[in-house]
Design an enzyme around this catalytic site. Structure first.
Site: not given
Ligand code: IMP
Length: 187
Positions: A51-52, A107-108, A111, A139, A161, A167, A173
């Site tokens: 969902k991000g 993409e959000d 990581d 990151k 974050v 989220d 969100r």
């Protein structure tokens, strides 16, 4: 009404702004302009990972001024919430073929890089013209695998974050900016 004090993550006071709405807006506009120029005349398909990625996608598409198609994927990553394991299951797949198309993942956050490595590898087996990645956040300190990010919003420190689609336990969100949480969520 639930007592907000009982839920330590419900209080907005525990969140510290890291990237403002204006910074996100300006950077998104720059990325959109670059994507518009790079993909001019190409059959562009943006793929968002739910969902991000939904907030960034919604803002990014409105800064792109060439024709494009949109599709969505949803994935489940095994392992603790804040620790990607690299075992990724596609729980909702694209609605159509990608053969011959220029796929750009939106993409959000990257990581460890494990999720995007898996997804890009998976899409490449479907014979697109090419596959690239646009990520709002990266990151580097958490990197386990190298993922080439063709369009990057911001590099951030190794902090958890939330906001702007991201989220913690499905909350936050809807924050219009990116914030760090006071405490690292349990891994
Ligand atoms: P990766 O496979 O470790 O690169 O993880 C990518 C996914 O983990 C992202 O799409 C997010 O859903 C989640 N994630 C990683 N870091 C954060 C964070 O700081 N806040 C919220 N979600 C995160």
């Amino acid at each position: 009404m639930p007592n907000a004090k009982r839920d330590p993550f419900a209080s907005i006071d525990r969140l510290r702004p890291l990237i403002t709405e204006e910074e996100i807006r300006n950077r998104t506009r720059e990325l959109g302009a670059k994507i518009s120029a790079d993909y001019k005349g190409s059959d562009l398909l943006l793929v968002s990972v739910l969902k991000g990625g939904f907030v960034f996608l919604a803002d990014l598409v409105r800064t792109i001024d060439i024709p494009l198609e949109l599709d969505f994927m949803r994935v489940r990553s095994y392992g603790a919430r804040s620790e990607s394991s690299g075992v990724v299951e596609i729980t909702a797949d694209l609605t159509g073929p990608v053969e011959g198309k220029h796929v750009l993942f939106v993409e959000d956050i990257v990581d460890t890089g494990l999720t995007m490595t898996y997804l890009m590898r998976n899409i490449k087996t479907r014979h697109p013209a090419d596959v690239r990645l646009c990520a709002l956040l990266y990151k580097p300190e958490r990197k386990l695998v190298d993922v080439p990010i063709d369009y990057l919003g911001f590099t951030i420190p190794n902090q958890f974050v939330v906001g702007y689609g991201l989220d913690y336990a499905e909350k936050h969100r809807n924050l219009p900016y990116i914030a760090t949480m006071d405490d690292e969520p349990p891994g």
